[in-house]
Design a protein around this motif. Structure first.
Motif, PDB file in Angstrom:
ATOM      1  N   ALA A  44      16.942   5.354   4.824  1.00 53.27           N
ATOM      2  CA  ALA A  44      16.159   7.065   4.630  1.00 53.27           C
ATOM      3  C   ALA A  44      15.044   6.765   4.749  1.00 53.27           C
ATOM      4  CB  ALA A  44      16.679   6.947   3.044  1.00 53.27           C
ATOM      5  N   ALA A  45      14.344   5.156   4.713  1.00 59.13           N
ATOM      6  CA  ALA A  45      12.569   5.249   4.513  1.00 59.13           C
ATOM      7  C   ALA A  45      12.330   5.906   6.345  1.00 59.13           C
ATOM      8  CB  ALA A  45      12.554   4.116   4.557  1.00 59.13           C
ATOM      9  N   LYS A  50       3.034   3.309   6.905  1.00 60.01           N
ATOM     10  CA  LYS A  50       1.257   2.971   6.312  1.00 60.01           C
ATOM     11  C   LYS A  50       1.224   1.966   5.013  1.00 60.01           C
ATOM     12  CE  LYS A  50      -0.004   7.541   8.403  1.00 60.01           C
ATOM     13  NZ  LYS A  50      -1.039   8.388   8.381  1.00 60.01           N
ATOM     14  N   LEU A  51       0.370   0.962   5.623  1.00 61.41           N
ATOM     15  CA  LEU A  51       1.092   0.306   4.147  1.00 61.41           C
ATOM     16  C   LEU A  51      -1.119   0.105   4.014  1.00 61.41           C
ATOM     17  CD1 LEU A  51       2.651  -3.421   5.480  1.00 61.41           C
ATOM     18  CD2 LEU A  51       3.247  -1.318   3.802  1.00 61.41           C
ATOM     19  N   GLY A  55      -6.769  -3.193   0.730  1.00 59.42           N
ATOM     20  CA  GLY A  55      -8.045  -1.838   0.631  1.00 59.42           C
ATOM     21  C   GLY A  55      -7.663  -1.993   1.817  1.00 59.42           C
ATOM     22  N   GLU A  56      -7.425  -2.611   3.169  1.00 58.06           N
ATOM     23  CA  GLU A  56      -7.588  -1.800   4.346  1.00 58.06           C
ATOM     24  C   GLU A  56      -5.649  -1.680   4.767  1.00 58.06           C
ATOM     25  OE1 GLU A  56      -8.385  -4.789   7.963  1.00 58.06           O
ATOM     26  OE2 GLU A  56      -9.229  -5.169   6.084  1.00 58.06           O
ATOM     27  N   LYS A  57      -6.021  -0.557   5.779  1.00 61.15           N
ATOM     28  CA  LYS A  57      -4.979   0.209   5.534  1.00 61.15           C
ATOM     29  C   LYS A  57      -4.334  -0.315   7.376  1.00 61.15           C
ATOM     30  CE  LYS A  57      -5.390   3.306   2.836  1.00 61.15           C
ATOM     31  NZ  LYS A  57      -5.733   4.729   3.284  1.00 61.15           N
ATOM     32  N   PHE A  58      -2.723  -0.870   7.593  1.00 63.69           N
ATOM     33  CA  PHE A  58      -2.262  -1.206   8.137  1.00 63.69           C
ATOM     34  C   PHE A  58      -1.119   0.131   8.778  1.00 63.69           C
ATOM     35  CE2 PHE A  58      -4.333  -4.651   6.730  1.00 63.69           C
ATOM     36  CZ  PHE A  58      -4.562  -5.240   7.888  1.00 63.69           C
ATOM     37  N   THR A  59      -0.954   0.046  10.444  1.00 66.54           N
ATOM     38  CA  THR A  59       0.416   1.363  10.413  1.00 66.54           C
ATOM     39  C   THR A  59       1.237   0.403  11.497  1.00 66.54           C
ATOM     40  OG1 THR A  59      -1.095   2.911  10.611  1.00 66.54           O
ATOM     41  CG2 THR A  59       1.414   3.398  11.058  1.00 66.54           C
ATOM     42  N   GLU A  86      -0.185   9.013  -3.717  1.00 59.48           N
ATOM     43  CA  GLU A  86       0.183  10.187  -2.957  1.00 59.48           C
ATOM     44  C   GLU A  86      -0.539  10.581  -1.921  1.00 59.48           C
ATOM     45  OE1 GLU A  86      -1.682   9.060  -5.456  1.00 59.48           O
ATOM     46  OE2 GLU A  86      -0.421   9.712  -7.192  1.00 59.48           O
ATOM     47  N   ASP A  87      -0.547   9.570  -0.949  1.00 60.18           N
ATOM     48  CA  ASP A  87      -1.204   9.901   0.516  1.00 60.18           C
ATOM     49  C   ASP A  87      -0.536   9.552   0.804  1.00 60.18           C
ATOM     50  OD1 ASP A  87      -1.477   6.682  -0.312  1.00 60.18           O
ATOM     51  OD2 ASP A  87      -3.862   7.235   0.110  1.00 60.18           O
ATOM     52  N   GLY A  88       0.462   9.275   0.943  1.00 60.95           N
ATOM     53  CA  GLY A  88       2.053   9.025   1.977  1.00 60.95           C
ATOM     54  C   GLY A  88       1.666   7.333   2.411  1.00 60.95           C
TER      55      GLY A  88
END
Length: 289
Positions: A44-45, A50-51, A55-59, A86-88
């Motif tokens: 279902a995931a 996005k991680l 504080g640093e974003k990874f996809t 909330e931002d996914g």
């Protein structure tokens, strides 16, 4: 006290075995239900995830995060209780500086540590432990920042060390870039006089002397390539361990931290325990003296 009848013993044993089988079937049913739930949640995931790591974003993809079944991400996604903000984005409160190595390993099954300093290597290892990932061991590399003008390093990964300056006696020393418990080294040259004035072994990082006689340190345990003599814990008469190690032979050095021993092997033949009750308080590194 009368002895129990044989038929009673057999019947009781049968009843105990039957109860154990029922308990096993119940546990198996619980386990199968848990596996089914984990599979359901993982399916279902979303495919793209996005991680936010400190504080640093990874996809990345769901398939990448689920690659290792015993990992932190597999457990979190499979639990069904890990929800994005909330931002996914899924947040993990860890240092992002070393997460690149974690992502690279989950994607390809490998990553390189040769660009890291010793302290950074330890930090990366801590991150792998947190994410419950198997740590990829790399070939041993020398710390090329040490050795001064007396030692040169060559080959693509700086794994060949050569005493490049004459008259340095025992004052040209090398140490591994990262802590190691086991390594193999090939003796490629004994030097101009063919005596093989080389010491190999282990030393605590804090005790290493770039320009001194490390083999006589209280915190070093070495074997003398020339004749197999042992030097350990500040002693130069620790005995003999085999014989001369010749050019082309492979010397393997092993520190068993559980047994607190150090042993040596030559061309795969173990010579037994050389040092016992080895106590180290600092990171253990290989030594070329």
């Amino acid at each position: 006290t009368p002895k129990p009848k044989l038929c009673d013993v057999i019947r009781n044993a049968y009843l105990e075995m039957e109860a154990e089988m029922v308990a096993f079937d119940e546990k198996k049913a619980e386990w199968d239900a848990l596996v089914a739930k984990v599979t359901e949640h993982a399916t279902a995931a979303p495919r793209k995830i996005k991680l936010d790591i400190g504080g640093e974003k990874f996809t990345t993809t769901k398939e990448t995060l689920l690659r290792f079944q015993d990992s932190f991400f597999y457990a979190m996604i499979g639990s069904g209780h890990w929800s994005p903000d909330e931002d996914g984005v899924y947040f993990v409160d860890r240092d992002p500086a070393y997460f690149r190595h974690v992502m690279e390993f989950m994607r390809s099954g490998n990553t390189s540590f040769f660009s890291l300093a010793g302290g950074e290597y330890t930090k990366v290892k801590e991150e792998f432990e947190f994410y419950q990932l198997p740590f990829p061991e790399e070939p041993v590399a020398w710390d090329t920042s040490l050795g001064g003008s007396a030692v040169s390093y060559t080959d693509a990964n700086q794994r060949l060390a050569t005493k490049s300056k004459a008259g340095c006696s025992w004052d040209s020393n090398c140490i591994s870039k990262y802590p190691v418990k086991r390594y193999r080294v090939e003796i490629t040259n004994h030097g101009n006089d063919s005596n093989g004035y080389i010491m190999m072994g282990f030393i605590e990082r804090s005790a290493f002397n770039e320009y001194g006689q490390n083999y006589s340190s209280q915190n070093a345990y070495c074997i003398y390539v020339y004749n197999g003599a042992l030097y350990g814990n500040g002693k130069s008469d620790a005995g003999y361990f085999g014989s001369r190690i010749n050019v082309g032979q492979i010397l393997e050095c092993v520190h068993n931290s559980e047994d607190k021993t150090i042993s040596f092997s030559v061309n795969g033949e173990c010579k037994g325990v050389a040092f016992a009750d080895v106590q180290f308080d600092d990171l253990m590194k290989l030594l070329l003296d």
